[in-house]
Design a protein around this motif. Structure first.
Motif, mmCIF file in Angstrom:
data_model
loop_
_atom_site.group_PDB
_atom_site.id
_atom_site.type_symbol
_atom_site.label_atom_id
_atom_site.label_comp_id
_atom_site.label_asym_id
_atom_site.label_seq_id
_atom_site.Cartn_x
_atom_site.Cartn_y
_atom_site.Cartn_z
ATOM 1 N N ARG A 214 40.097 27.138 52.816
ATOM 2 C CA ARG A 214 38.527 27.097 53.440
ATOM 3 C C ARG A 214 38.128 25.046 53.221
ATOM 4 O O ARG A 214 36.951 25.335 53.529
ATOM 5 C CB ARG A 214 38.059 27.454 51.873
ATOM 6 N N THR B 95 34.024 28.411 43.006
ATOM 7 C CA THR B 95 34.249 29.920 44.008
ATOM 8 C C THR B 95 33.180 30.331 42.657
ATOM 9 O O THR B 95 33.401 30.553 41.548
ATOM 10 C CB THR B 95 35.337 30.638 44.179
ATOM 11 N N ASP C 275 35.015 35.840 46.473
ATOM 12 C CA ASP C 275 36.325 35.890 46.915
ATOM 13 C C ASP C 275 36.701 34.437 47.426
ATOM 14 O O ASP C 275 37.855 33.567 47.235
ATOM 15 C CB ASP C 275 36.366 36.969 47.941
ATOM 16 N N LEU C 276 35.618 33.308 48.185
ATOM 17 C CA LEU C 276 36.519 32.265 48.731
ATOM 18 C C LEU C 276 35.684 31.284 47.789
ATOM 19 O O LEU C 276 34.647 31.163 47.520
ATOM 20 C CB LEU C 276 35.859 32.198 49.673
ATOM 21 N N PRO C 277 36.215 30.554 47.950
ATOM 22 C CA PRO C 277 35.148 28.538 47.619
ATOM 23 C C PRO C 277 33.568 28.481 48.485
ATOM 24 O O PRO C 277 33.856 28.566 49.456
ATOM 25 C CB PRO C 277 36.172 27.771 47.463
#
Length: 333
Positions: free
Chosen positions: A13, A63, A68-70
């Motif tokens: 990411r 996050t 769930d994702l940065p």
């Protein structure tokens, strides 16, 4: 729930976050480009290979709670040529803003910089970025002489409080001034630390004098943080178990940070200092208790402590109201 901060310069990411940062930065400088592959070469290299571009640096990703994702990142550059480490590339995606993620990233970057032994940390910011400027100033950064002559670029630096272990004599010396003031400030601000409000300065000083005696007996260790002006800004103590079957155990007690120094990661640094000393001296288990649902709980949970249980009506707060207390523990090593 709190934001999750992790170190990972190879996270899939990260290129997207860096690209977004640089594209906005170019646009604000009046040199907008359409896509990341048209960025200046030095910035394009960061997007294409963050792990290589920041090989010597600390890259943190944040996050948001429940995600769930940065959605944010920051880079703590390694110091060079005797200069203070520099914070760069603070970015939070627009949809994740105003959730405390930028502050969480900065707090962790500052904690790591201080833990490395740096005396200060620095950064630059464009003078039109009012929100980041407000955050940096709230975290203790001050404007300093410019080391970058680009127009509209503000140079900021934050000196770190110095943490030192106090000898018994030093505890006695500070008991009637800085240490007493820290304890009175904690009680005045509502912290449940064993005293009712109002706490008189001479009572606080008397308590610290007894602590000096315990330090002389080897029962309690004391660390204090000194601000740039030499004044005490925080303190923490480590009490060793007094029973024959508890020699492996210690208790964190009286972790206090003055209201003027809160929100800058000093509590984490004091706690980490006591934990490191406990581990180095052979202790394998630490315990503590704190008022349930207090701001201190966020600190302990974030530092890896585990809640063992909550006792209702365990102790009165400074106003005399009975409050629940949560017991925490942390294994060392």
């Amino acid at each position: 729930m709190t934001a999750r901060i992790e170190e990972n310069r190879s996270h899939p990411r990260l290129p997207d976050l860096l690209a977004a940062y640089h594209l906005v930065n170019q646009a604000e400088k009046g040199t907008a480009v359409e896509s990341a592959d048209r960025l200046p070469a030095v910035y394009r290299a960061e997007v294409e290979d963050p792990a290589g571009a920041f090989a010597d640096d600390t890259v943190l990703l944040g996050t948001p709670p429940g995600a769930d994702l940065p959605a944010g990142c920051v880079v703590l550059k390694a110091p060079y040529e005797g200069r203070a480490p520099e914070i760069k590339r603070l970015w939070v995606a627009p949809e994740a803003r105003r959730k405390g993620l930028a502050k969480a990233l900065m707090t962790e970057a500052l904690r790591r910089a201080a833990a490395s032994g740096a005396l200060a940390v620095r950064l630059t910011v464009w003078n039109w970025r009012e929100e980041p400027l407000a955050l940096y100033r709230a975290l203790g950064f001050e404007t300093v002489a410019s080391w970058d002559e680009r127009p509209d670029l503000v140079c900021l630096e934050k000196p770190f409080d110095v943490i030192e272990r106090l000898t018994p004599d030093a505890v006695r010396t500070h008991a009637v001034t800085g240490l007493a003031a820290l304890l009175v400030d904690a009680v005045d601000s509502g912290a449940s630390v064993g005293f009712l409000a109002p706490l008189a300065a001479h009572q606080a000083a008397a308590w610290w004098t007894r602590v000096a005696d315990e330090a002389a007996e080897g029962v309690r260790d004391v660390w204090a943080a000194h601000g740039p002006d030499g004044g005490l800004t925080g303190v923490v103590t480590l009490v060793r178990a007094g029973t024959a079957n508890g020699g492996h155990r210690g208790e964190i007690a009286r972790l206090l940070v003055h209201r003027s120094a809160r929100g800058r990661g000093l509590g984490y640094r004091l706690l980490a200092t006591a934990e490191a000393h406990a581990a180095a001296s052979g202790l394998t288990l630490l315990v503590l208790d704190t008022q349930a649902d207090s701001p201190a709980e966020r600190l302990y949970r974030g530092a890896g402590w585990t809640a063992a249980g909550t006792i209702p009506d365990f102790a009165a707060d400074p106003a005399g109201i009975l409050r629940a207390t949560t017991l925490y523990y942390k294994r060392l090593g």
